[in-house]
Design an enzyme around this catalytic site. Structure first.
Site, PDB file in Angstrom:
ATOM      1  N   HIS A 102      26.415  49.113  34.778  1.00 59.57           N
ATOM      2  CA  HIS A 102      25.385  48.071  34.746  1.00 59.57           C
ATOM      3  C   HIS A 102      24.495  48.236  33.540  1.00 59.57           C
ATOM      4  CE1 HIS A 102      23.978  51.472  37.183  1.00 59.57           C
ATOM      5  NE2 HIS A 102      22.780  51.210  36.705  1.00 59.57           N
ATOM      6  N   HIS A 104      20.710  47.395  32.231  1.00 62.92           N
ATOM      7  CA  HIS A 104      19.344  47.012  32.638  1.00 62.92           C
ATOM      8  C   HIS A 104      18.702  46.148  31.551  1.00 62.92           C
ATOM      9  CE1 HIS A 104      18.639  50.173  35.830  1.00 62.92           C
ATOM     10  NE2 HIS A 104      19.579  50.809  35.149  1.00 62.92           N
TER      11      HIS A 104
HETATM   12  P1  AMP Z   1      20.787  53.465  37.444  1.00 61.63           P
HETATM   13  O1  AMP Z   1      19.763  54.486  37.839  1.00 61.63           O
HETATM   14  O2  AMP Z   1      20.844  53.186  35.979  1.00 61.63           O
HETATM   15  O3  AMP Z   1      22.147  53.806  38.030  1.00 61.63           O
HETATM   16  O4  AMP Z   1      20.290  52.103  38.073  1.00 61.63           O
HETATM   17  C1  AMP Z   1      20.629  51.680  39.337  1.00 61.63           C
HETATM   18  C2  AMP Z   1      19.660  50.581  39.662  1.00 61.63           C
HETATM   19  O5  AMP Z   1      20.167  49.848  40.750  1.00 61.63           O
HETATM   20  C3  AMP Z   1      18.268  51.085  40.049  1.00 61.63           C
HETATM   21  O6  AMP Z   1      17.316  50.578  39.144  1.00 61.63           O
HETATM   22  C4  AMP Z   1      18.088  50.528  41.469  1.00 61.63           C
HETATM   23  O7  AMP Z   1      16.782  50.085  41.718  1.00 61.63           O
HETATM   24  C5  AMP Z   1      19.085  49.388  41.505  1.00 61.63           C
HETATM   25  N1  AMP Z   1      19.576  49.038  42.825  1.00 61.63           N
HETATM   26  C6  AMP Z   1      20.061  49.858  43.767  1.00 61.63           C
HETATM   27  N2  AMP Z   1      20.422  49.170  44.859  1.00 61.63           N
HETATM   28  C7  AMP Z   1      20.160  47.867  44.591  1.00 61.63           C
HETATM   29  C8  AMP Z   1      20.306  46.653  45.327  1.00 61.63           C
HETATM   30  N3  AMP Z   1      20.801  46.647  46.583  1.00 61.63           N
HETATM   31  N4  AMP Z   1      19.925  45.503  44.737  1.00 61.63           N
HETATM   32  C9  AMP Z   1      19.422  45.499  43.509  1.00 61.63           C
HETATM   33  N5  AMP Z   1      19.265  46.618  42.747  1.00 61.63           N
HETATM   34  C10 AMP Z   1      19.612  47.776  43.290  1.00 61.63           C
END
Ligand code: AMP
Ligand code: ZN
Length: 147
Positions: A102, A104
């Site tokens: 993903h 950001h």
């Molecule tokens: P990372 O730490 O780069 O792996 O980012 C993962 C991101 O996914 C974090 O910023 C979380 O807040 C986000 N996240 C986790 N679960 C969900 C969800 N169900 N819907 C939207 N965002 C999510």
């Protein structure tokens, strides 16, 4: 299309859990991050389960990044932002917590006080120009082996 039943983003793709969607097509999905670091914090993912940048297919990367300016501009148009960081974490050491690739999109409103604080400490004094040439040559060698 690879689907990992234990992956939270695959569950969003499959609509097993809800998300605040911004963009969707057959291959990609963008939605609001559930933990908004700054207002409008958005994630862009491939629908296919690919864990991180090291395993991301080049075709997927090309398509996903082709959407990035469009999504950035839409966020820019909607929020009174003054800047934006794009961020991608890979592996736990780099703060990855969801192991489905993903990107950001982090709108920025105030350099010092909007909640986004990447740790960034330079060590330029530890590397000579020659060191940089050596590192570049070794990475280039790896690239030449794969391209
Ligand atoms: P990372 O730490 O780069 O792996 O980012 C993962 C991101 O996914 C974090 O910023 C979380 O807040 C986000 N996240 C986790 N679960 C969900 C969800 N169900 N819907 C939207 N965002 C999510
Ligand atoms: Zn997944």
């Amino acid at each position: 299309m690879a689907h990992d039943p234990d992956c939270i983003f695959c569950k969003i793709v499959a609509e097993e859990i809800p998300a605040a969607k911004v963009y969707e097509d057959d291959y990609a999905l963008a939605f609001m991050d559930i933990s908004q670091v700054t207002k409008g914090h958005t994630l862009l993912i491939p629908k296919d389960h690919q864990p991180n940048i090291f395993e991301l297919q080049e075709e997927t990367a090309a398509y996903l990044f082709s959407l990035a300016p469009k999504i950035a501009r839409a966020i820019e148009s909607e929020f009174q932002l003054e800047g934006m960081n794009l961020l991608n974490n890979n592996h736990e050491t780099a703060d990855q917590s969801v192991f489905h690739f993903h990107l950001h999109f982090l709108p920025r409103y105030d350099k010092d006080a909007d909640g986004y604080k990447p740790k960034w400490q330079t060590h330029s004094d530890q590397y000579t120009a020659e060191d940089l040439q050596h590192m570049a040559a070794s990475v280039k060698k790896q690239l030449d082996l794969t391209t």
